[in-house]
Write an enzyme that holds these catalytic residues in place. Sequence first.
Site, short mmCIF file in Angstrom:
data_model
loop_
_atom_site.label_atom_id
_atom_site.label_comp_id
_atom_site.label_asym_id
_atom_site.label_seq_id
_atom_site.Cartn_x
_atom_site.Cartn_y
_atom_site.Cartn_z
N HIS A 464 18.83 -57.75 11.51
CA HIS A 464 19.64 -56.87 10.66
C HIS A 464 20.87 -56.35 11.41
CE1 HIS A 464 20.18 -53.71 7.49
NE2 HIS A 464 20.78 -53.11 8.51
N HIS A 471 29.47 -59.08 11.11
CA HIS A 471 30.33 -58.70 9.99
C HIS A 471 31.63 -58.12 10.57
CE1 HIS A 471 30.35 -56.76 5.69
NE2 HIS A 471 31.44 -57.46 5.95
N GLU A 493 25.47 -52.86 3.65
CA GLU A 493 24.18 -53.27 4.20
C GLU A 493 23.73 -54.65 3.73
OE1 GLU A 493 22.50 -51.70 6.50
OE2 GLU A 493 23.80 -49.93 6.54
N TYR A 606 21.30 -48.66 0.31
CA TYR A 606 20.37 -49.58 0.97
C TYR A 606 19.64 -50.44 -0.06
CZ TYR A 606 20.92 -47.61 5.65
OH TYR A 606 21.42 -47.23 6.87
#
Length: 675
Positions: A464, A471, A493, A606
């Site tokens: 994650h 990114h 996210e 999220y």
Amino acid sequence: MASRAQGLLKGAVLNFARSPRDIQATVSSIISRGKQVQDQVAKQIKPTFANTIAPLAKFENNNGADTSIAIFLQNVSTDKSVRDASSEAEQQLSSFRIESLMREDVYKSVRAVLDNKAEMEALEPEDRLLVQKMEEEYRRNGLALSQGQRKQLGDIRMRLSELSIKFSRSINEKDGRILFTRQELDGLSEDYFDGRPTEIENGIEKFIVTTKYPDLVPVMQMAKSEQTRKSLMIVSESRCPENIAILEEAVRLRAQAAQLLGYRTHAEFVLEQNMAKTPQKVLDFEHDLRKKLDVLADKEIKEIETLKRADKAAAGEPYDGLFSWDFRFYSNMVKERRHKVSDEETRQYFPMKRVTRGILDIYQNMLGLRFAKIDNAPVWHSDVEMYEIWEANNESQFVGHFYLDLHPRDGKYNHACVNPIRACFARSDGTREYPVAVMLANFPKPTSSAPALLTHDDALTLLHEFGHVFHHICAETKWSRFQLDSVQMDFIEAPSQMLESWGWEPSVLRQFAVHYKTGEPIPEDLIKRTVAAKNEGAGLFNLRQVFFGLFDMAIHNTADGVVDVRSLYKKLREQTTRFSAGDTDTCGAATFGHMMGGYDAGYYGYLWAKVYSSDMYQSRFLKDGVDNPRTGMDYRYEILRPGGCRDAAVSLERFLGRGPSSNAFLESIGLALEK
């Protein structure tokens, strides 16, 4: 993945070795240069993009790294004086930013460029967006208000900045600790005690357990003693009591600021720029999802209740309900009993170094990149690793750097996150600045008998957080303003969440999961059991996320901002998660760093983003093959490369070839779709 000597370092390497005096000098210089640029912009008789917008944006470009480092060091330095100086630097820079955004003379120049339709039409798309976003930012900071209202708003923003820094610093500096005997920690594996410090209390040797994740999570999952789990939870949720008043003051001030700007609530103000747009849409999303998750949770609760009733009966004690300190323990027990899989077993096959290398290989192949670890790199602590990034198909094309700071220590940020330190942007000479990102985490350290070993959940966290790293690294925008931090909050996210899916793929696990002693690959049976357990407890786990989102909206979607954080947190947690706080007088909101760390009125993101991440994974990667290089490059160019310079909905549609759907997410957590 190669290793390189320090002498071969590529690109402008950042200097993290800053003394308190260095930090203060940096801050003074940034503020001085910023004021000079703003003064010059304000003097323009005929404002244009070239003499107004570009100078302001270039100042952001050129000073972003120094600003980031000055603020970042409070999270990692072992020197308290440096951490203190860094906190003070954040306060000064935040105050300067607030003052800058309240300058009416600069705003008038920016507004003049926006109102020049002919010039706006002639600009390139990203330049045009830059003008629009600058004007919007000034306006949302009160430049359309009267002078008295602007002064009031400026004072509020200054105070909010002070409160945010105090809240965060309290969490970082105040780790809780408690002493337990070996018997009180029955259920923990032997390596939990290897190298663990002890202390004599009333003539009895006891082990020191802190509230840092590598200490806390195993106890909450495996300690058989309910009193032990309860005691540790109380310590964890009582360690920053002053933060309750800080959060309540911040909520009131945010509501006041929103109403000054013409919004009914702070949530309305925040969500205007997100994909969700309105509080009602967020609440509809949360409540609809809660109803669906309750179906799963009803079954999960019954099974957990059965286990606890049996434990109580065996101990000759009456069953008294389910409490917050039971959640991890019994959820873990269900997983172990049903699927015969435990963290203790899987950890043997997840040595941290091997897992990290394996995950980096995944990202190299997916994104067409090549990483080289730097030996003897200039870093802020001996635990830290530094890497160079290159284009895989072009040996001479350098991309940037990233750093990994993955183990806990005193004074360090105690969760997992990624700090974008330097953005990629276009320099005046046509070349590009090299981006830099830092991952902070708190994974277990090596012991005298074993290397650092990760749980499967830890491996998912690594996947994650690397998603955030790349990114940032892979965004290619003209202006630094449109890098990672400007991506819409309810999408930011999604790319990282999508990459967690790789940790459930058998073919991927075989690439890096090996026994730390024998080097034998993870057994096929263990892979099957691990994957089979994926959705175990999905109802209760996601209800916990719904609770956090509902709490966030409850405190930020009120007109007056007057809330009782302690009682509201307790009430919503019990109602939503099904686990009681019992007779404890604690409040987890005191360490809910998201509420003062930029996720205010945004925590719903999220789960909101999870819908998109599931769709991207199942519709493209699972369909095309998780190691399909073309899909990986489509992901890099359509999702990562635009950064925040276009709406996330556009990026999603281009990558998916259609608009997003929630079906994949519901299926991924075991919810049958209605026909």
